[in-house]
Design a protein around this motif. Structure first.
Motif, PDB file in Angstrom:
ATOM      1  N   ARG A  42       0.848  -1.179   0.000  1.00  0.00           N
ATOM      2  CA  ARG A  42       0.000   0.000   0.000  1.00  0.00           C
ATOM      3  C   ARG A  42       0.893   1.241   0.000  1.00  0.00           C
ATOM      4  O   ARG A  42       2.114   1.143   0.185  1.00  0.00           O
ATOM      5  CB  ARG A  42      -0.943   0.010   1.219  1.00  0.00           C
ATOM      6  CG  ARG A  42      -1.936  -1.160   1.206  1.00  0.00           C
ATOM      7  CD  ARG A  42      -2.964  -1.018   2.299  1.00  0.00           C
ATOM      8  NE  ARG A  42      -3.854   0.123   2.117  1.00  0.00           N
ATOM      9  CZ  ARG A  42      -4.905   0.122   1.303  1.00  0.00           C
ATOM     10  NH1 ARG A  42      -5.202  -0.955   0.583  1.00  0.00           N
ATOM     11  NH2 ARG A  42      -5.676   1.190   1.214  1.00  0.00           N
ATOM     12  N   ALA A  55       0.737  -4.094   3.729  1.00  0.00           N
ATOM     13  CA  ALA A  55      -0.568  -3.733   4.289  1.00  0.00           C
ATOM     14  C   ALA A  55      -0.621  -3.929   5.801  1.00  0.00           C
ATOM     15  O   ALA A  55      -1.281  -3.157   6.504  1.00  0.00           O
ATOM     16  CB  ALA A  55      -1.664  -4.555   3.605  1.00  0.00           C
ATOM     17  N   PRO A 598      -3.862   1.125  -2.502  1.00  0.00           N
ATOM     18  CA  PRO A 598      -2.985   0.023  -2.922  1.00  0.00           C
ATOM     19  C   PRO A 598      -1.858   0.538  -3.823  1.00  0.00           C
ATOM     20  O   PRO A 598      -2.062   1.455  -4.625  1.00  0.00           O
ATOM     21  CB  PRO A 598      -3.924  -0.913  -3.691  1.00  0.00           C
ATOM     22  CG  PRO A 598      -5.295  -0.572  -3.203  1.00  0.00           C
ATOM     23  CD  PRO A 598      -5.270   0.891  -2.904  1.00  0.00           C
TER      24      PRO A 598
END
Length: 941
Positions: A42, A55, A598
């Protein structure tokens, strides 16, 4: 040597270094290894930073984004240069603690796992200040050179102008000034330099900076901190800005830093080093006199020599001592020493993040780093166990993130620090037999935990805690699964606490020197136990003899000393806060909630950043192909694109090429296309005479390669193995003489190449010239299965066997190589040849047997003015055999001697050059030359 020749040498050496410097300036801290493809990335984009992170690290990334925005102006203030936006990758897949900033491509990488030995502040806060200062340095000196064409040039100019000690020293000064901790406040950090100066070991500038293989010297971080701090003390913080501003105006000035330093201070770098040495010696001698240290007896006794240490001493039931032995001549090993100083090796250890082991009830446990076999950006910390009685070893955990294991008194359980990928901290209890987790105890407030230890009952554990408030000592009650604070937050480096009856002993530096202290938990009072000259560390309590064993630092390493328990100097102070105070973590920066999205690797694989004179592959100086290349590298090390142009002066022809390498998945794939000119010759018979006619043509060559490289660690052994295969398609056109068109092969369709290799090597000691034990095998096969017009096969087999020499650090290398060829490959050689082969009569080579014995000669630490600093001379003998078979006389075709030296050139910390000469005797009839020499230059980093 006249001035003209002197300058020519300098220009030549600068050319060599600049050719490779952009590739290696910071290669000791970053590389092109890959992250596992399973990581979901991310990103957070603030005004000045792009954070790219896994993440699971969302919370840490949010906090860090706010801190970076708040720190940006403070870190850049003294250089009067606010940095441009930069991408920062938060790397949570490794268990090592580090950070780097680089150009080509422009990015920074934060290794988020906190270390087990550090200063007394939050790890990521320290990392952010230090690495952000490097970003400011880059932009101050070379900020006008940017992507998509000039980042590699900027990196080369940065590395060539700034000594490593200066850019790292300035960053350490900044991390110390802008935090309540920082390495500049740690006596343990300055200790080697301080010990040298007050012991009379006053070394030259080049030796202190570039290091030594025979003496302990300050690292360039430590040296740089004091040299830079002294500059700011005498000339004010603006001196750093003045130096870099002048260097930026004319970055091609020879010895730019030293020249600029001379202009502003009247001192060149060597003179400034001498002046700083003098100032520090006076300061540290005064500190020594004020402390009035006690001289403790040390064990084992030895004359001052090459660096050697016995770390973490613990008493065994029979009175012997077990310790971790570190020695530049050997690899680290756990050893047992008797009272006479004789030692027995128990087990060699592998690579550790920090030196560590624990002993109890006949067992030893320690942690080691393991890396993922394919993805080098993922590493683990595993727990090993050795049974002294059965002399058996086993690895307790696999693919774990456990640190600093400690055995309970009956050795049935192990407590470790566990750090998850999101930096969640816990103490974890393991079963010693199975390695399975029995219980997990999360850290209150997620305080960083370091080096736990059991009490004598095995029911409590003491551990160091680190937060923004400093360092503290905490105690875990296993039965109730609760923590309590036993020593509240201190502006101290508290290390390796352990129990000693009703007290807790630990290392701190309340009097400005690292010493041992005891905390009386009932009276809530701290007592100083030792008063050493240089530094005391790693206490352990011997209940049988009521003694405390510890490490006592000496000029050439850590020795072992002891004192009777109960000995103390004075009550230093009472803890300033009560143990029952809450576990508060007073963050000074309020985290903002940033938008998170993302990060798609495929959308970001094209990232052109630099024009280069080479394709960025400097593994071999002999293989450099000068030209013009446009380089693209994505930020996650998955994709490389190269567009290039080369002019080959030997054949007066141009080559155009394009290549892409994709490394995300288990196999690595690379595809390359080139259009190039070629030359050849053909025989023509006319009027009974045979003539040679030169031919020229061009060709398009497309090559596809697949590699599967694997690496495995086990204790002090490393295994690398892998498989690669490649094929290509060649189309030729533009033949210069059409009469040969019918004989001209205009296509080569998909020749196949396969290679399988296996290498096993024992880890090398610092002074080893090669592994003491090692076996290497490689099989290569080439053929034309898809082209009926061309035939030919080549099978080659290469081996290498390393053996220990007659004395320590000597090495014997034996290599046998074999090849079988036919058809198109009849004249090709795919194996190592005898020394000086190109100077001998041409003979077909079926096999070679090569022997090489190498040994160190001396470690002079000589400076040849500013040109070179020689660390080691080494020599060797060799004998090379060719076409060994039954019926042939077994005698070498060539043999001789070699002389080499390890050195640094032009006072650059990197690369380390290996320059040498071989004197070769041609042992054959009527050689072109009976005795001749060959020369070579290599480098490492």
């Amino acid at each position: 040597m006249n001035t003209h020749n002197y300058m020519l040498i300098i220009k030549y050496l600068i050319s060599i270094i600049l050719c490779v410097y952009s590739h290696i300036t910071f290669s000791q801290v970053f590389n092109t290894d890959q992250y596992p493809p399973s990581v979901k990335w991310r990103q957070i984009n603030t005004e000045n930073f792009q954070l790219i992170y896994p993440a699971v690290f969302e919370n840490g990334a949010q906090q860090l984004a706010s801190e970076l925005e708040a720190l940006r102006e403070r870190v850049s203030e003294t250089l009067r240069k606010k940095p441009r936006k930069i991408s920062i990758i938060l790397q949570n897949q490794t268990v090592e603690s580090n950070g780097n900033v680089q150009l080509a491509p422009r990015r920074s990488e934060f290794y988020t796992t906190p270390p087990q030995q550090s200063d007394f502040q939050d790890w990521l806060n320290n990392l952010a200040i230090h690495e952000l200062r490097h970003v400011v340095q880059f932009d101050k000196l070379t900020g006008y050179l940017r992507a998509p064409f000039f980042e590699q040039l900027a990196l080369a100019i940065y590395g060539a102008n700034l000594p490593s000690w200066f850019f790292e020293g300035d960053a350490v000064v900044t991390e110390t000034k802008l935090s309540n901790a920082g390495r500049g406040r740690l006596p343990s950090w300055e200790m080697p330099f301080r010990t040298n100066l007050i012991s009379g070991a006053t070394y030259s500038y080049q030796k202190d900076y570039l290091g030594s293989l025979k003496n302990v010297t300050p690292g360039f971080y430590e040296l740089g901190y004091f040299l830079t701090l002294q500059l700011e003390k005498e000339y004010g913080p603006a001196i750093v800005d003045s130096l870099m501003t002048r260097m930026a105006k004319l970055p091609i000035r020879p010895y730019n830093f030293s020249n600029s330093l001379k202009k502003f201070t009247g001192y060149n770098t060597r003179q400034w080093h001498e002046k700083t040495q003098g100032e520090l010696t006076l300061k540290w001698e005064q500190q020594l006199a004020e402390n009035a240290p006690v001289d403790y007896s040390v064990f084992p006794r030895k004359d001052v020599g090459k660096p050697m240490s016995w770390l973490l001493p613990r008493a065994l039931p029979d009175g012997r001592i077990i310790a971790l032995h570190q020695n530049v001549q050997r690899v680290p090993a756990i050893v047992i020493l008797d009272t006479a100083g004789w030692q027995r090796e128990v087990v060699k250890t592998g690579r550790q993040a920090e030196p560590h082991f624990s002993y109890a009830a006949g067992k030893v446990v320690w942690d080691e780093i393991r890396r993922d076999s394919r993805y080098g950006k993922r590493t683990y910390n595993v727990i090993n166990c050795y049974d002294l009685e059965t002399q058996s070893y086993k690895q307790l955990t696999r693919k774990s993130r456990y640190f600093s294991p400690a055995l309970n008194p009956d050795a049935k359980q192990v407590v470790t620090v566990a750090v998850s990928e999101d930096n969640t901290m816990s103490l974890v209890l393991l079963n010693t037999e199975t390695g399975h987790a029995i219980a997990r105890f999360p850290s209150p407030g997620n305080i960083q935990l370091q080096t736990p230890a059991f009490d004598e009952t095995g029911t409590k554990v003491v551990v160091t805690g680190i937060s923004r408030q400093g360092a503290a000592l905490m105690e875990l009650d296993i039965s109730s699964a609760t923590y309590r604070m036993v020593l509240n937050w201190q502006a101290q480096q508290l290390e390796r606490p352990s129990y000693a009856n009703d007290r807790i002993i630990f290392k701190a530096h309340y009097n400005g020197i690292d010493n041992l202290y005891a905390l009386d938990t009932s009276a809530n009072t701290i007592y100083q136990l030792t008063n050493v000259r240089f530094g005391a560390f790693n206490p352990s309590f011997d209940a049988r003899n009521n003694q405390v064993w510890f490490n006592n630092y000496q000029l050439d390493g850590y020795r072992i000393s002891r004192l009777q328990s109960g000995t103390s100097y004075h009550s230093h102070f009472k803890p300033p806060q009560r143990p029952e105070d809450v576990f508060a973590n007073n963050d000074t920066i309020q985290a903002e909630k940033w938008a998170s999205t993302p990060y798609k690797g495929l959308k970001n694989i094209i990232n052109f950043h630099s024009l280069s004179v080479d394709n960025d592959n400097f593994d071999n100086l002999d293989d450099i192909k000068p030209g013009v290349y446009w380089l693209s590298d994505d930020l996650l090390n998955t994709t490389q694109l190269r567009l290039g142009y080369i002019y080959d002066g030997d054949i007066r022809s141009s080559e155009y090429l394009a290549s892409v390498t994709y490394q995300r998945f288990f196999p690595k794939f690379s595809l390359e296309h080139s259009n190039r000119g070629q030359v050849g010759a053909a025989r023509v018979t006319s009027n009974g005479q045979e003539n040679i006619v030169g031919l020229r043509w061009r060709e398009n060559v497309t090559t596809l390669t697949m590699d599967i490289p694997l690496v495995f660690y086990r204790l002090n052994h490393v295994v690398t193995t892998g498989f690669s295969t490649a094929t290509s398609y060649t189309q030729r056109y533009g033949l210069s003489d059409p009469q040969f068109q019918s004989r001209f092969i205009d296509r080569i369709q998909f020749p196949m190449h396969y290679q399988l290799y296996f290498n096993h090597n024992a880890r090398q000691g610092t002074l080893d010239l090669a592994p003491r034990w090692g076996q290497q095998f490689s099989v290569t096969y080439r053929h034309f299965p898809f082209d009926s017009r061309i035939s030919g096969e080549l099978l080659s087999f290469r081996t290498a066997f390393y053996f220990p020499g007659l004395w320590r650090n000597h090495s014997l290398l034996a290599r046998f190589n074999y090849q079988l060829r036919n058809g198109t490959y009849q004249m090709a050689n795919d194996i190592p040849l005898v020394s000086g082969y190109d100077q001998l009569h041409p003979l077909p080579v079926d096999n070679t047997l090569l022997f090489n014995y190498r040994f160190p000669i001396a470690y002079p630490d000589w400076s040849i003015g500013p040109l070179a600093y020689i660390k080691r001379f080494k020599g060797g003998f060799f004998a090379d055999f060719q076409n060994v078979r039954a019926g042939n006389t077994f005698q070498p075709r060539t043999f001789g001697i070699e002389f080499r030296s390890d050195m640094n050139l032009l006072r650059y910390y990197l690369p380390n050059f290996d320059i040498g000469v071989k004197l070769i005797y041609a042992n054959e009839t009527n050689p072109r030359q009976r005795i001749f020499a060959t020369y070579s230059i290599g480098y490492s980093y």
